[in-house]
Motif scaffolding. Structure first.
Motif, PDB file in Angstrom:
ATOM      1  N   TYR A 419       0.835  -1.212   0.000  1.00 27.73           N
ATOM      2  CA  TYR A 419       0.000   0.000   0.000  1.00 27.73           C
ATOM      3  C   TYR A 419       0.865   1.256   0.000  1.00 27.73           C
ATOM      4  CZ  TYR A 419      -3.132   3.649   1.711  1.00 27.73           C
ATOM      5  OH  TYR A 419      -3.828   4.821   1.866  1.00 27.73           O
ATOM      6  N   ALA A 420       1.945   1.255   0.796  1.00 30.64           N
ATOM      7  CA  ALA A 420       2.826   2.422   0.853  1.00 30.64           C
ATOM      8  C   ALA A 420       3.437   2.722  -0.505  1.00 30.64           C
ATOM      9  CB  ALA A 420       3.928   2.199   1.894  1.00 30.64           C
ATOM     10  N   GLY A 421       3.815   1.675  -1.230  1.00 32.79           N
ATOM     11  CA  GLY A 421       4.376   1.886  -2.561  1.00 32.79           C
ATOM     12  C   GLY A 421       3.380   2.553  -3.493  1.00 32.79           C
ATOM     13  N   GLU A 422       2.133   2.097  -3.461  1.00 30.82           N
ATOM     14  CA  GLU A 422       1.104   2.714  -4.292  1.00 30.82           C
ATOM     15  C   GLU A 422       0.868   4.166  -3.894  1.00 30.82           C
ATOM     16  OE1 GLU A 422      -2.466   0.439  -4.199  1.00 30.82           O
ATOM     17  OE2 GLU A 422      -1.458  -1.476  -4.587  1.00 30.82           O
ATOM     18  N   MET A 423       0.874   4.415  -2.591  1.00 33.54           N
ATOM     19  CA  MET A 423       0.614   5.762  -2.092  1.00 33.54           C
ATOM     20  C   MET A 423       1.730   6.732  -2.495  1.00 33.54           C
ATOM     21  SD  MET A 423      -0.205   6.857   1.853  1.00 33.54           S
ATOM     22  CE  MET A 423       1.489   7.176   2.344  1.00 33.54           C
ATOM     23  N   PHE A 424       2.981   6.305  -2.329  1.00 38.91           N
ATOM     24  CA  PHE A 424       4.109   7.172  -2.682  1.00 38.91           C
ATOM     25  C   PHE A 424       4.175   7.401  -4.188  1.00 38.91           C
ATOM     26  CE2 PHE A 424       6.207   5.665   1.412  1.00 38.91           C
ATOM     27  CZ  PHE A 424       5.965   6.863   2.077  1.00 38.91           C
ATOM     28  N   THR A 425       3.830   6.369  -4.957  1.00 37.38           N
ATOM     29  CA  THR A 425       3.827   6.521  -6.417  1.00 37.38           C
ATOM     30  C   THR A 425       2.779   7.547  -6.844  1.00 37.38           C
ATOM     31  OG1 THR A 425       4.567   4.236  -6.746  1.00 37.38           O
ATOM     32  CG2 THR A 425       3.490   5.329  -8.610  1.00 37.38           C
ATOM     33  N   ALA A 426       1.604   7.492  -6.221  1.00 42.31           N
ATOM     34  CA  ALA A 426       0.550   8.471  -6.528  1.00 42.31           C
ATOM     35  C   ALA A 426       0.994   9.875  -6.152  1.00 42.31           C
ATOM     36  CB  ALA A 426      -0.730   8.111  -5.781  1.00 42.31           C
ATOM     37  N   GLY A 427       1.706   9.990  -5.030  1.00 44.31           N
ATOM     38  CA  GLY A 427       2.149  11.304  -4.568  1.00 44.31           C
ATOM     39  C   GLY A 427       3.232  11.914  -5.419  1.00 44.31           C
ATOM     40  N   SER A 428       4.025  11.067  -6.099  1.00 45.18           N
ATOM     41  CA  SER A 428       5.125  11.604  -6.905  1.00 45.18           C
ATOM     42  C   SER A 428       4.745  11.757  -8.372  1.00 45.18           C
ATOM     43  CB  SER A 428       6.357  10.689  -6.788  1.00 45.18           C
ATOM     44  OG  SER A 428       6.068   9.382  -7.263  1.00 45.18           O
ATOM     45  N   ASN A 429       3.485  11.544  -8.694  1.00 50.33           N
ATOM     46  CA  ASN A 429       3.007  11.726 -10.061  1.00 50.33           C
ATOM     47  C   ASN A 429       2.707  13.202 -10.293  1.00 50.33           C
ATOM     48  OD1 ASN A 429       1.994  11.417 -12.620  1.00 50.33           O
ATOM     49  ND2 ASN A 429       0.007  10.619 -11.941  1.00 50.33           N
ATOM     50  N   LEU A 430       3.723  13.914 -10.734  1.00 50.14           N
ATOM     51  CA  LEU A 430       3.620  15.376 -10.806  1.00 50.14           C
ATOM     52  C   LEU A 430       3.673  15.906 -12.237  1.00 50.14           C
ATOM     53  CD1 LEU A 430       6.169  16.049  -7.919  1.00 50.14           C
ATOM     54  CD2 LEU A 430       3.686  15.977  -7.729  1.00 50.14           C
ATOM     55  N   LYS A 431       3.520  15.016 -13.225  1.00 49.57           N
ATOM     56  CA  LYS A 431       3.684  15.428 -14.615  1.00 49.57           C
ATOM     57  C   LYS A 431       2.686  16.498 -15.024  1.00 49.57           C
ATOM     58  CE  LYS A 431       5.612  10.969 -16.081  1.00 49.57           C
ATOM     59  NZ  LYS A 431       5.416   9.772 -16.948  1.00 49.57           N
ATOM     60  N   SER A 432       1.480  16.425 -14.516  1.00 50.89           N
ATOM     61  CA  SER A 432       0.430  17.365 -14.940  1.00 50.89           C
ATOM     62  C   SER A 432       0.427  18.652 -14.131  1.00 50.89           C
ATOM     63  CB  SER A 432      -0.943  16.696 -14.825  1.00 50.89           C
ATOM     64  OG  SER A 432      -1.208  16.343 -13.469  1.00 50.89           O
ATOM     65  N   LYS A 433       1.344  18.760 -13.162  1.00 47.80           N
ATOM     66  CA  LYS A 433       1.343  19.935 -12.285  1.00 47.80           C
ATOM     67  C   LYS A 433       2.311  21.003 -12.780  1.00 47.80           C
ATOM     68  CE  LYS A 433      -0.308  18.495  -7.800  1.00 47.80           C
ATOM     69  NZ  LYS A 433      -0.110  18.697  -6.361  1.00 47.80           N
ATOM     70  N   THR A 434       1.980  22.241 -12.478  1.00 45.71           N
ATOM     71  CA  THR A 434       2.866  23.347 -12.805  1.00 45.71           C
ATOM     72  C   THR A 434       3.986  23.413 -11.776  1.00 45.71           C
ATOM     73  OG1 THR A 434       1.648  24.947 -11.458  1.00 45.71           O
ATOM     74  CG2 THR A 434       0.897  24.631 -13.741  1.00 45.71           C
ATOM     75  N   ASP A 435       5.022  24.185 -12.105  1.00 38.99           N
ATOM     76  CA  ASP A 435       6.130  24.358 -11.158  1.00 38.99           C
ATOM     77  C   ASP A 435       5.631  24.952  -9.846  1.00 38.99           C
ATOM     78  OD1 ASP A 435       7.741  23.429 -13.157  1.00 38.99           O
ATOM     79  OD2 ASP A 435       8.501  25.401 -13.756  1.00 38.99           O
ATOM     80  N   GLU A 436       4.714  25.888  -9.955  1.00 43.67           N
ATOM     81  CA  GLU A 436       4.186  26.535  -8.752  1.00 43.67           C
ATOM     82  C   GLU A 436       3.427  25.541  -7.879  1.00 43.67           C
ATOM     83  OE1 GLU A 436       1.444  30.413  -7.504  1.00 43.67           O
ATOM     84  OE2 GLU A 436       1.416  29.655  -9.564  1.00 43.67           O
ATOM     85  N   GLU A 437       2.601  24.701  -8.507  1.00 48.57           N
ATOM     86  CA  GLU A 437       1.827  23.719  -7.749  1.00 48.57           C
ATOM     87  C   GLU A 437       2.747  22.721  -7.053  1.00 48.57           C
ATOM     88  OE1 GLU A 437      -2.296  23.554 -10.381  1.00 48.57           O
ATOM     89  OE2 GLU A 437      -0.571  22.343 -10.973  1.00 48.57           O
ATOM     90  N   ILE A 438       3.798  22.302  -7.731  1.00 55.46           N
ATOM     91  CA  ILE A 438       4.751  21.367  -7.131  1.00 55.46           C
ATOM     92  C   ILE A 438       5.483  22.025  -5.965  1.00 55.46           C
ATOM     93  CG2 ILE A 438       6.885  20.070  -7.529  1.00 55.46           C
ATOM     94  CD1 ILE A 438       5.943  19.723 -10.449  1.00 55.46           C
ATOM     95  N   PHE A 439       5.929  23.240  -6.187  1.00 57.05           N
ATOM     96  CA  PHE A 439       6.745  23.919  -5.183  1.00 57.05           C
ATOM     97  C   PHE A 439       5.976  24.178  -3.891  1.00 57.05           C
ATOM     98  CE2 PHE A 439       8.812  27.608  -3.227  1.00 57.05           C
ATOM     99  CZ  PHE A 439      10.132  27.203  -3.236  1.00 57.05           C
ATOM    100  N   TYR A 440       4.702  24.542  -4.035  1.00 57.31           N
ATOM    101  CA  TYR A 440       3.944  24.960  -2.851  1.00 57.31           C
ATOM    102  C   TYR A 440       3.028  23.874  -2.275  1.00 57.31           C
ATOM    103  CZ  TYR A 440       5.460  29.784  -3.426  1.00 57.31           C
ATOM    104  OH  TYR A 440       6.215  30.918  -3.491  1.00 57.31           O
ATOM    105  N   GLN A 441       3.030  22.663  -2.852  1.00 59.82           N
ATOM    106  CA  GLN A 441       2.082  21.665  -2.371  1.00 59.82           C
ATOM    107  C   GLN A 441       2.411  21.202  -0.952  1.00 59.82           C
ATOM    108  OE1 GLN A 441       1.938  18.233  -4.928  1.00 59.82           O
ATOM    109  NE2 GLN A 441       3.451  17.137  -3.728  1.00 59.82           N
ATOM    110  N   ASP A 442       3.664  21.295  -0.550  1.00 63.62           N
ATOM    111  CA  ASP A 442       4.039  20.978   0.837  1.00 63.62           C
ATOM    112  C   ASP A 442       5.104  21.961   1.276  1.00 63.62           C
ATOM    113  OD1 ASP A 442       4.343  19.868   3.301  1.00 63.62           O
ATOM    114  OD2 ASP A 442       5.402  18.077   2.627  1.00 63.62           O
TER     115      ASP A 442
END
Length: 555
Positions: A419-442
């Motif tokens: 489950y952790a592997g699936e969760m981390f993979t979903a969290g690192s799927n950032l292809k559709s995000k802008t630089d701003e969204e990636i930078f400020y998401q956490d």
């Protein structure tokens, strides 16, 4: 609005992570079960991919977005003066005002839309002003209002019809003279004289009001029906009826309908104070977001305004808190971070433990209260612990966290590694995000002495993905630092979960040098194009990076 009936918002920090969201949901549920009161989870920012994966996996909706917690109109006691129809009489409006002890009545439609306002001042002016004898018809007065006002009985006619033409007069002269001053469609107030009643009807009066409890003969009734004349009988004398009849006019003729000053439930108190102070009105209508009337508010209501009630989870620093936190009433703080800058008006329940995750504390509180942990709650809490401890790899992780996560995984029915592997993979799927969204998401802001700095973090199982993100974010962080006024330095952690290391992007005067010195590493200067520092063994922002920066800034 009673204090114990108000809802309490359980909310995490801005740019919420999985721990912030899941702890808010689960702690709100625990508090609601334990107290029977209303506790609702909230979020101070957008849900990231990892957290959305968790919510979808366990079939839970994301908490409602809370843009700010400044005191709004909806948070204070609004006088719920009932709206009235615009056709009610002045007398009825006055009676309602006296009974409710109010000076303003709202006129509303059947579906609750505000049409106008009538005040005590408007009614008194209508009594004192001298009107011509046709004012009753100009106001388009309904016969039902007249009947109600003179406390009469309808003998002939339709109570729902309107007196819309003619004047009002008293038949004081003998019948021979009446025919000279009664015109078609007039309303005639008269006594028990048969001849006067007959004359008024024959002169095509629209209505006659027979006073002093006098009877109306069958002949008069039949003639009135034939001529379309409304007949009303009352016990009052002609003087009293003449004095009362203008009070039957509808409030629509006198109420204010244009340029009404209204407020919405979402309006912030600090912003409406000046508007209220600049106007001489006693009361102001409150509308919902659809424009429907909800109640009345006065300056006096603002004196006892109480801020929103909050429980903070997973943070205790003002810079990380939802906007307007200074106006809110903080009831509790549940956290696992360092002590920050939140100030409270009165003592609060504050639980802060050196654990790897706030969700671990929430799980302990479930156990201490004897509350059942269902499958969904267990899944959310377990996910939060996995996320915050990087599946037990973070130095912030304790045996208490690990034990809690394994117990919760068993309840939730998940294989924790898979489950952790699936969760981390979903969290690192950032292809559709802008630089701003990636930078400020956490991204979180901190202060150390007089220096303020911000730190963002992305964790991934994929080294190649992290290197790609590094190249994307290097130019962006320069622009982000320019835009972030009041932030002296900015950092971004690209954390590799598998080899437990971090590529740290540094921005701000002296930021890279400070990191090099703080972690006692060598900067060979080969990578002159960037401000990237490799930090082996560093995966925790809270326990490794922030303390090191804090110590370096104090030197």
């Amino acid at each position: 609005m009673e204090y114990n009936k108000r809802k309490t918002i359980v909310i995490g920090h801005k740019n919420p992570d999985t721990d912030s969201i899941c702890s808010a949901i689960c702690y709100a549920n625990l508090k609601a079960k334990a107290t029977g009161l209303e506790y609702v989870p909230g979020r101070a920012g957008q849900v990231n991919e990892e957290t959305q994966f968790v919510l979808d996996y366990f079939g839970v909706e994301a908490p409602k977005l809370v843009g700010h917690v400044r005191t709004e109109v909806r948070d204070i006691e609004v006088r719920e003066t009932k709206g009235v129809e615009k056709n009610i009489s002045l007398k009825k409006a006055w009676t309602i005002m006296q009974a409710a002890n109010v000076v303003t009545l709202p006129a509303v439609t059947e579906d609750g839309m505000l049409e106008g306002l009538i005040t005590v001042g408007d009614i008194t002016k209508s009594y004192m002003n001298v009107y011509d004898s046709s004012i009753l018809s100009k106001a388009n007065t309904q016969y039902s209002n007249i009947i109600e006002t003179v406390e009469g009985d309808l003998i002939v006619g339709d109570a729902q019809a309107y007196f819309s033409e003619g004047k009002v007069l008293i038949a004081a002269a003998n019948p021979d003279l009446m025919e000279y001053y009664i015109n078609k469609n007039d309303l005639v107030i008269l006594g028990n004289r048969y001849e006067s009643q007959l004359c008024a009807i024959e002169m095509e009066a629209a209505c006659i009001i027979v006073c002093e409890g006098a009877g109306v003969s069958m002949t008069i009734k039949k003639l009135a029906e034939q001529r379309g004349c409304t007949v009303i009988a009352t016990a009052y004398d002609t003087y009293t009826v003449a004095r009362l009849v203008n009070q039957s006019m509808p409030i629509s003729y006198f109420m204010k309908t244009e340029n009404l000053i209204t407020f919405e439930e979402s309006d912030v108190i600090d912003e409406i104070k000046d508007v209220m102070a600049s106007k001489r009105h006693r009361d102001f209508p409150i509308l919902d977001k659809h424009g429907r009337y909800k109640g009345m508010i006065s300056r006096r209501n603002l004196l006892g305004a109480q801020g929103k009630m909050l429980i903070l989870v997973d943070h205790n620093e003002k810079s990380q808190a939802v906007d307007g936190i200074e106006n809110a009433r903080i009831m509790e703080i549940i956290d696992h971070h360092r002590l920050g800058t939140i100030e409270t008006i009165s003592p609060v329940f504050f639980r802060n433990q050196p654990l790897g995750c706030t969700a671990t504390i929430v799980y302990q509180m479930y156990q201490e209260s004897g509350a059942d942990v269902d499958k969904t709650t267990a899944g959310l809490l377990c996910s939060a612990i996995i996320s915050d401890t990087l599946l037990f790899r973070s130095p912030t992780c304790t045996e208490v966290d690990k034990r809690a996560a394994l117990e919760l995984a068993a309840i939730a029915g998940i294989q924790i590694d898979e489950y952790a592997g699936e969760m981390f993979t979903a969290g690192s799927n950032l292809k559709s995000k802008t630089d701003e969204e990636i930078f400020y998401q956490d991204f979180k802001r901190f202060t150390a002495g007089k220096v303020s700095f911000g730190v963002g973090q992305i964790s991934s199982l994929n080294l190649q993905e992290l290197e790609t993100l590094r190249d994307r974010l290097l130019p962006y962080i320069v622009e982000a630092h320019k835009q972030q006024r009041g932030v002296d330095m900015m950092f971004f952690m690209l954390t590799n979960i598998l080899d437990e290391s971090t590529m740290l992007i540094c921005e701000g005067a002296g930021s890279k040098k400070m990191i090099v010195n703080a972690f006692h590493i060598e900067d060979d200067g080969k990578d002159a194009r960037s401000s990237v520092v490799m930090l082996p063994g560093v995966v925790s922002r809270k326990k490794q990076l922030i303390p090191a920066i804090g110590m370096a800034l104090q030197v």
